[in-house]
Design a protein around this motif. Structure first.
Motif, mmCIF file in Angstrom:
data_model
loop_
_atom_site.group_PDB
_atom_site.id
_atom_site.type_symbol
_atom_site.label_atom_id
_atom_site.label_comp_id
_atom_site.label_asym_id
_atom_site.label_seq_id
_atom_site.Cartn_x
_atom_site.Cartn_y
_atom_site.Cartn_z
ATOM 1 N N ASN A 32 40.161 43.720 48.437
ATOM 2 C CA ASN A 32 39.498 42.829 47.477
ATOM 3 C C ASN A 32 40.478 42.003 46.659
ATOM 4 O O ASN A 32 40.108 41.433 45.644
ATOM 5 C CB ASN A 32 38.570 43.641 46.554
ATOM 6 N N TYR A 33 41.746 41.936 47.085
ATOM 7 C CA TYR A 33 42.688 41.062 46.393
ATOM 8 C C TYR A 33 42.724 39.737 47.151
ATOM 9 O O TYR A 33 43.099 39.708 48.330
ATOM 10 C CB TYR A 33 44.084 41.687 46.328
ATOM 11 N N CYS A 38 38.929 55.657 42.812
ATOM 12 C CA CYS A 38 38.503 54.258 42.694
ATOM 13 C C CYS A 38 37.564 53.896 43.832
ATOM 14 O O CYS A 38 38.008 53.518 44.920
ATOM 15 C CB CYS A 38 39.714 53.334 42.671
ATOM 16 N N VAL A 46 35.566 51.348 43.996
ATOM 17 C CA VAL A 46 35.594 49.905 44.305
ATOM 18 C C VAL A 46 36.774 49.586 45.226
ATOM 19 O O VAL A 46 36.691 48.721 46.096
ATOM 20 C CB VAL A 46 35.652 49.071 43.002
ATOM 21 N N CYS A 47 37.901 50.338 45.032
ATOM 22 C CA CYS A 47 39.076 50.084 45.887
ATOM 23 C C CYS A 47 38.861 50.645 47.289
ATOM 24 O O CYS A 47 39.225 50.024 48.279
ATOM 25 C CB CYS A 47 40.332 50.753 45.340
ATOM 26 N N GLU A 68 29.968 53.822 40.287
ATOM 27 C CA GLU A 68 30.643 54.158 41.548
ATOM 28 C C GLU A 68 29.650 54.730 42.560
ATOM 29 O O GLU A 68 29.687 54.401 43.741
ATOM 30 C CB GLU A 68 31.782 55.144 41.282
ATOM 31 N N ASP A 90 45.501 46.903 32.669
ATOM 32 C CA ASP A 90 44.642 48.041 32.327
ATOM 33 C C ASP A 90 45.023 48.726 31.019
ATOM 34 O O ASP A 90 44.194 49.433 30.448
ATOM 35 C CB ASP A 90 44.687 49.099 33.445
ATOM 36 N N TYR A 93 37.238 46.211 33.204
ATOM 37 C CA TYR A 93 37.280 45.609 34.551
ATOM 38 C C TYR A 93 38.191 46.402 35.489
ATOM 39 O O TYR A 93 37.820 46.692 36.617
ATOM 40 C CB TYR A 93 37.740 44.154 34.475
ATOM 41 N N ARG A 94 39.440 46.654 35.012
ATOM 42 C CA ARG A 94 40.354 47.551 35.737
ATOM 43 C C ARG A 94 40.570 47.187 37.200
ATOM 44 O O ARG A 94 40.627 48.059 38.064
ATOM 45 C CB ARG A 94 39.832 48.988 35.658
ATOM 46 N N GLN A 95 40.689 45.932 37.511
ATOM 47 C CA GLN A 95 40.926 45.503 38.894
ATOM 48 C C GLN A 95 42.319 44.886 38.990
ATOM 49 O O GLN A 95 42.836 44.341 38.016
ATOM 50 C CB GLN A 95 39.880 44.459 39.320
ATOM 51 N N THR A 153 42.180 41.208 37.999
ATOM 52 C CA THR A 153 42.024 40.926 36.564
ATOM 53 C C THR A 153 43.319 41.266 35.829
ATOM 54 O O THR A 153 43.712 40.578 34.889
ATOM 55 C CB THR A 153 40.837 41.696 35.947
#
Ligand code: NAP
Length: 348
Positions: free
Chosen positions: A58-59, A168, A170-171, A195, A316, A322-324, A327
């Protein structure tokens, strides 16, 4: 002569701040952290949380494809050699971090493999002490030390990290190993619900394991979890062991009831922790304004200013929401621009 800017940290926020600061000719000095047993156990080694993950899907800018030749040409040989083999599937967390590190170095960032353990923000220039005892002075400081995910602290959890244990969703949640399989999320807060909800898109079923009989999550989030057809909440249960082996990764987990209802084994392929994060700010206690959980407070909307003028925070360490990676990189860029403009204003 004091440094113009010292950057503390080595995740996406720190490297992006370094790239921008170096290109603005601020000649940044960056402390990327030390390689110690303690940091390894804490999950605070150089290159941050991304160095602990596998694929990064997702980067932006790294679609699926074979990057081997580019990695060979872009990363300095010692770092390249130390990386695990490239998997021809876009970019991995460690690869992405090495690429950012190299990019920052290409523009002249000086990188020191040590931790800053003490700061004096009462005097200008600011004074920083590294763990080797060396003293450094700087006109501006960018703090980008990140946060670390909390784990339960079970040996089995540690052993199966990156083999089905993740903090994570999302990761990692969309990885093939988790598709159409039953998964566990531990925790009862908003993150756990978020999650579980995210994982339910891919998984056959998601068990939320919570240690109490009431969720901490906000009402609307709790309702979402309780009404979701693929999510089952296992109340008043704690995890005694994550089951699995090196070949298959996670295969199950053993739970214990806190209400004396005995033990239970679940067959699962993934074990996700959502029991909060801890920002890496212990060395800044009492030096910068923080919230109750220890995250640095940004004092001005849309700026990376902290409670001390000339000290900026990115990533972070100041963001529990958000912690991405993307971001964090964004606020790293903002911190470098804020520092550059602040330094220019001091000279005017
Ligand atoms: P949190 O609210 O602190 O929740 C942590 C959860 O983990 C709690 O349910 C806690 O149980 C459990 N827990 C902690 N330590 C544990 C342990 N050792 N063993 C088992 N369970 C443990 O953290 P969060 O969910 O990451 O949320 C952090 C902040 O971000 C919150 O302010 C949250 O509202 C916000 N957030 C908002 C959204 C959203 O609005 N969409 C999404 C994510 C996060 P107990 O309940 O028993 O203490």
């Amino acid at each position: 002569m004091p440094e113009k800017v010292i950057i503390i940290g080595s995740g996406p926020a720190a490297w992006t701040a370094a790239i921008y600061a170096a290109r603005a000719e601020l000649k940044p000095l960056l402390f990327e952290g030390a390689i110690t047993q303690e940091n390894q156990e804490n999950g605070t080694l150089p290159l941050g949380q991304l160095a602990l993950t596998t694929e990064v899907e997702n980067y932006p800018g790294f679609p699926t494809g074979d990057l081997s030749a580019y990695l060979d040409s872009a990363i300095a040989p010692p770092q390249r050699k130390a990386l695990p083999p490239h998997k021809k599937e876009g970019v991995s967390g460690p690869e992405l971090m090495e690429l950012m590190r190299q990019q920052a170095k290409n523009f002249g960032t000086r990188v020191t493999t040590d931790d800053i353990v003490e700061v004096d923000f009462d005097r200008r220039p600011f004074r920083l002490t590294a763990s080797d005892g060396s003293q450094h002075q700087s006109l501006a400081v960018i703090v980008a030390t990140g946060a670390r995910a909390n784990y339960l602290g079970l040996p089995s959890e540690q052993r199966l990290k990156n083999r089905g244990v993740s903090a994570c969703a999302v990761c990692d949640g969309a990885l093939p190993r988790f598709r159409d399989k039953p998964l566990v999320v531990v925790g009862g807060g908003d993150s756990a619900v978020e999650e579980a909800d995210y994982l339910a898109k891919f998984a056959s079923k998601v068990y939320m394991v919570h240690r109490r009989d009431e969720l901490r999550a906000s009402k609307i989030m709790a309702k979402r979890a309780m009404e979701h057809p693929k999510i089952e909440i296992l109340w008043s249960r704690v995890v005694d062991e994550v089951l699995g082996n090196d070949e298959e990764g996670v295969t199950g987990c053993r739970l214990r009831s806190t209400r004396g209802e005995g033990e239970q084994e679940l067959e699962i392929s993934g074990f996700f922790l959502a029991i909060g994060h801890t920002p890496n700010t212990a060395f800044l206690r009492g030096k910068l304004a923080m919230n109750d959980a220890g995250y640095i407070r940004w004092t001005t909307p849309q700026r990376t200013y902290t409670s001390v003028e000339g000290v900026f925070a990115a990533g972070d360490v100041a963001d529990d929401y958000y912690r991405q990676a993307v971001t964090a990189a964004g606020t790293g860029c903002m911190a470098a621009l804020d520092a550059e403009r602040w330094l220019a204003a001091q000279q005017a």
